[in-house]
Design an enzyme around this catalytic site. Structure first.
Site, PDB file in Angstrom:
ATOM      1  N   GLY A 145      -5.006  -4.385  -8.627  1.00 11.27           N
ATOM      2  CA  GLY A 145      -6.099  -3.429  -8.469  1.00 11.27           C
ATOM      3  C   GLY A 145      -5.642  -2.051  -8.049  1.00 11.27           C
ATOM      4  O   GLY A 145      -6.147  -1.038  -8.544  1.00 11.27           O
ATOM      5  N   SER A 197       0.829  -1.216   0.000  1.00 11.70           N
ATOM      6  CA  SER A 197       0.000   0.000   0.000  1.00 11.70           C
ATOM      7  C   SER A 197       0.861   1.262   0.000  1.00 11.70           C
ATOM      8  O   SER A 197       0.625   2.197  -0.766  1.00 11.70           O
ATOM      9  CB  SER A 197      -0.928   0.009   1.223  1.00 11.70           C
ATOM     10  OG  SER A 197      -1.812  -1.080   1.185  1.00 11.70           O
ATOM     11  N   LYS A 250     -12.902  -7.425  -4.706  1.00  6.78           N
ATOM     12  CA  LYS A 250     -11.458  -7.662  -4.672  1.00  6.78           C
ATOM     13  C   LYS A 250     -11.083  -8.633  -5.796  1.00  6.78           C
ATOM     14  O   LYS A 250     -11.818  -8.786  -6.766  1.00  6.78           O
ATOM     15  CB  LYS A 250     -11.066  -8.209  -3.298  1.00  6.78           C
ATOM     16  CG  LYS A 250     -11.312  -7.249  -2.144  1.00  6.78           C
ATOM     17  CD  LYS A 250     -10.321  -6.102  -2.145  1.00  6.78           C
ATOM     18  CE  LYS A 250     -10.474  -5.219  -0.917  1.00  6.78           C
ATOM     19  NZ  LYS A 250      -9.449  -4.174  -0.838  1.00  6.78           N
ATOM     20  N   SER A 303     -14.323   1.925  -2.450  1.00  3.88           N
ATOM     21  CA  SER A 303     -12.915   1.627  -2.214  1.00  3.88           C
ATOM     22  C   SER A 303     -12.152   2.924  -1.955  1.00  3.88           C
ATOM     23  O   SER A 303     -12.234   3.880  -2.733  1.00  3.88           O
ATOM     24  CB  SER A 303     -12.316   0.919  -3.428  1.00  3.88           C
ATOM     25  OG  SER A 303     -10.909   0.837  -3.302  1.00  3.88           O
ATOM     26  N   ASP A 312      -8.924  -6.161   4.675  1.00  8.32           N
ATOM     27  CA  ASP A 312      -8.016  -7.146   4.096  1.00  8.32           C
ATOM     28  C   ASP A 312      -7.587  -8.227   5.083  1.00  8.32           C
ATOM     29  O   ASP A 312      -7.022  -9.244   4.671  1.00  8.32           O
ATOM     30  CB  ASP A 312      -6.775  -6.464   3.520  1.00  8.32           C
ATOM     31  CG  ASP A 312      -7.032  -5.839   2.161  1.00  8.32           C
ATOM     32  OD1 ASP A 312      -8.056  -6.180   1.537  1.00  8.32           O
ATOM     33  OD2 ASP A 312      -6.218  -5.008   1.721  1.00  8.32           O
TER      34      ASP A 312
END
Length: 409
Positions: free
Chosen positions: A70, A24, A319, A145, A292
């Protein structure tokens, strides 16, 4: 590649593992590095997603394929929108071409971006013609998201007038939005987040600097699960982590107290230790800020024969796979009594776990890794095990270091 994980014979564990940088943080910083070449990055994630991101940012090709990544799809949609004079077709895997992008595209179009769909309306592949954006206000649904919102935030400082984002509806995954804003702040970009309004101010250049990426807390979750299932006294040291983390998944340290696991913060590392037995009362938790880790938590509860009630899971539907349906199907094969809706999961106590069940991973790295700790209870087969490289290249090597014997089928 399908593999069989044999039951770990020595249930008392004492190991040290090094985990690569957060996917991330890395993917956010890679975008910022391309906007500001003065920025250097250390401990970058070695995940497939970050490799795809680096390639996409370095190529001059018109067609950019980011596979299953993604985060890369969302962040690059905004990045290429402001790459003046460049035309890009952004695409991905079959699954990626069925993951929605319309909310982000609509927000960018409202700002003046030139984006069109190459096939199905609302989904990749998309054609992006980079242009100068001067509009400085946009609305976007906060109950989507957070990557859509972070995507806009990452390019905001490069817009002539900066950007003000109004988040409509309920805001979810706030830690990931705050992660983005904190990284902006670290490199000298001013912003504020008050109520449902985020404002990012324009910045033409930054001072030369280096940011060291903290290791990935989502990856740490599998070791929390393993320690929870191990004998009392077991411990695993993980590096490199810090107490004041930007990552929402750092809530693991608090959640896994329920399973008798304590977290001690050292100098750039954490030590997980199994101190007591798992509490037998149901685990009830809202994971809207850390969805997650839901798969890991559910499998831990199942293995420890406790019930759980998880909510705030609506983003799991879009996802790599529909993670709620996938959890339902695979845990049911193992003997679980489980029910899911579009945003919740309920698991009842199970007294027996079926052995030698083949777990389908649905091209989802977290399905493979979340089920691996069950090897402390029963032999278990993981299909398409190589999918873990999406976020964690050395996962199976690290499982073997813990003493789990792996046979390739």
């Amino acid at each position: 590649m399908d593999i069989l994980l044999n039951v770990l014979e020595e249930k008392k564990i004492d190991q040290k593992i090094t985990i690569s940088g957060s996917k991330s943080e890395s993917n956010r910083l890679l975008i910022l590095q391309n906007l500001f070449p003065e920025l250097s990055i250390e401990n970058l994630s070695d995940s497939d997603d970050s490799v795809h991101m680096q390639h996409a940012l370095s190529t001059d090709d018109e067609l950019v394929n980011i596979g299953h990544a993604g985060t890369a799809m969302r962040f690059l949609t905004s990045y290429f929108s402001v790459a003046k004079g460049r035309e890009t077709v952004l695409t991905g895997s079959d699954r990626m071409q069925n993951r929605p992008i319309e909310i982000l595209v609509n927000a960018l179009r409202d700002l003046g971006a030139n984006i069109s769909y190459e096939a199905k309306e609302g989904y990749p592949p998309i054609r992006i013609k980079g242009t100068e954006i001067t509009t400085d206000k946009v609305q976007i649904n906060g109950n989507v998201s957070s990557q859509y919102i972070s995507s806009l935030l990452l390019i905001a400082c490069k817009l002539e007038n900066g950007l003000e984002i109004e988040l409509t509806g309920k805001i979810t995954s706030i830690p990931y939005i705050k992660m983005t804003l904190s990284l902006l702040s670290q490199i000298g970009i001013e912003s504020n987040f008050e109520g449902n309004i985020i404002k990012v101010y324009p910045k033409k250049s930054i001072e030369k600097q280096t940011i060291v990426v903290e290791s990935d807390w989502s990856s740490a979750s599998y070791f929390y699960s393993i320690v929870a299932l191990a004998e009392i006294g077991s411990e695993i040291q993980l590096s490199a982590y810090k107490k004041e983390s930007l990552q929402g998944d750092s809530c693991l340290a608090e959640i896994y107290k329920h399973f008798g696991v304590t977290t001690t913060f050292g100098d750039n590392f954490i030590t997980l230790k199994k101190e007591t037995e798992t509490q037998k009362e149901a685990l009830v938790i809202n994971l809207k800020n850390a969805p997650d880790i839901a798969q890991t938590i559910v499998v831990t509860c199942f293995a420890e024969s406790i019930s759980c009630s998880l909510s705030g899971l609506h983003t799991l539907k879009i996802k790599e796979t529909d993670r709620l349906v996938a959890l339902h199907d695979e845990l049911s094969k193992l003997g679980a009594n489980i029910a899911v809706t579009n945003e919740t999961l309920e698991l009842d106590i199970t007294s027996r776990i079926h052995k030698n069940i083949a777990i389908k991973t649905y091209n989802d790295h977290r399905m493979a890794m979340a089920f691996a700790p069950l090897a402390l209870r029963v032999p278990i087969q993981i299909n398409n095990a190589e999918v873990v490289t999406k976020s964690y290249q050395k996962f199976w090597e690290d499982m073997q270091q813990l003493g789990i014997k792996i046979d390739e089928l």
